[in-house]
Design a protein around this motif. Sequence first.
Motif, short mmCIF file in Angstrom:
data_model
loop_
_atom_site.label_atom_id
_atom_site.label_comp_id
_atom_site.label_asym_id
_atom_site.label_seq_id
_atom_site.Cartn_x
_atom_site.Cartn_y
_atom_site.Cartn_z
N THR A 145 3.73 10.34 -4.55
CA THR A 145 2.57 11.60 -4.19
C THR A 145 2.08 12.94 -4.90
OG1 THR A 145 4.13 12.91 -2.11
CG2 THR A 145 2.66 10.88 -1.50
N ALA A 205 9.09 3.56 -2.84
CA ALA A 205 8.09 4.51 -1.25
C ALA A 205 6.85 5.49 -2.94
CB ALA A 205 8.52 5.71 -0.84
N LYS A 206 6.16 5.38 -2.39
CA LYS A 206 4.53 5.78 -3.37
C LYS A 206 4.96 6.71 -3.79
CE LYS A 206 0.10 3.92 -3.13
NZ LYS A 206 0.47 3.19 -4.01
N LYS A 229 0.84 -1.29 0.12
CA LYS A 229 -0.24 -0.24 -0.01
C LYS A 229 0.77 1.27 0.10
CE LYS A 229 -3.96 -2.17 2.32
NZ LYS A 229 -4.84 -2.13 3.46
N ASN A 230 1.23 1.01 0.71
CA ASN A 230 2.55 2.43 0.87
C ASN A 230 4.23 2.46 -0.02
OD1 ASN A 230 1.55 3.73 2.76
ND2 ASN A 230 2.46 1.66 4.45
#
Length: 478
Positions: A31, A28-29, A20-21
Amino acid sequence: MSQKNSIYIETPEAFIDGGKNFDEDGRAKRTGTWVTASAHIITAVIGSGVLSLAWAIAQMGWVAGPAVLLAFSLITYFTSTLLADSYRSPDPVHGKRNYTYSEVVRSVLGGRKFQLCGLAQYINLVGVTIGYTITASISMVAVKRSNCYHKHGHEAKCYTSNNPFMIVFACIQIVLSQIPNFHKLSWLSILAAVMSFAYSAIGLGLSVAKVVGGGPAVRTSLTGVQVGVDVTGTEKVWRMFQAIGDIAFAYTYSNVLIEIQDTLKSSPPENQVMKRASLIGVLTTSMFYMLCGCLGYAAFGNDAPGNFLTGFGFYEPFWLIDFANVCIAVHLVGAYQVFCQPIFGFVESKSKEKWSTSKFVNGEHAINIPLCGTLYVNFFRVVWRTTYVAVTSLIAMMFPFFNDFLGLIGSLSFWPLTVYFPIEMYIKQSKMQRFSFTWTWLKILSWACLIVSIISAAGSIQGLAHDLKKYQPFKAQQ
């Protein structure tokens, strides 16, 4: 804009939460949005190039000057949309991510063109670091001269050599260059961005004040500097070529576009978001450049200085001129490191591969510094980085000419990085048929931009040679 670490090691922990992250590549996701990407573009584009725009408009006049600015903005936006489609390959939406400009070229075009891209990038980076050394020293000199003019009058002889200030700037860079993992010092990039907006806004505000406040009449014309009055016919042509290079330098941001796109969320598709961000970023900077260039020309006319904050078109308020020039110097302290770090990383990684057993090249020696913690020193890094800064500073001392050098850097980097590679990658990825209508006009655009780059480079080289001839006797008299 700080450099990003392109190395990532996947670990099982990265997927404990089901991913999810993290994005599909294990990083890392991301953003980022069109808002943050637009801000990055504006920060990357607006810089020291804005200082020469009034001079560039003066060489071409009210018709050709804004027209060339508009043409460069349209070309830059168009090719940035092509480059945005190359972030993922082979498919622009679902393909594999590429994290840097050179990775995109290697993934889409392969071997030889990847090497040519690397050569163009490193020539550009070296040129920029030399140009920043020149610009920073001129701004530091301008602070001293500004105070001299304020104290002794505008007619006073306030000559100050650039060389001592170049040495000071070089010493600062030698110290900063020894810091490993410089990309972690993001605060310096943020500070540099704030400084670039500050001095650009001050220059714009002073131009507005001078135009509104009246004062001595200035000469402007539809065709710029006048043959027989300001310059000879030959000088007019060479200066126009050089002005084109200055404008090209002001718009350069292709080098960092892929890195900016790599910060975006994966939904909606990154290429769509990046195209929107590019439109907003280029539109904003183009409006700002039009204002700076045209208002600067209106304020100074055909006598517009090469750098409108250090050429002393403005004398008062002297404290604001000083502040603007301090902002330029601080901005360039950080910007120099951003541009030289890829050069340092490339040479050091290649050296470690070649001399993998050498303690001089690979050894890290811990040094405890009070209040700062432990600093790891590598002897090869110390010698190589110090040598690089010293050599670029020496070249800057030999050719301390702001406009000429900006024009040369702009002309050398504009065609390959902003035009040629984005067009070639778009043609390759879209599997475009040779000699089709779109293929033909894209090739015509590329060749036209190559010709523009060549003539602007020739103008800048001629300007360097001409200024060097004038500079040597002048320096001997001091």
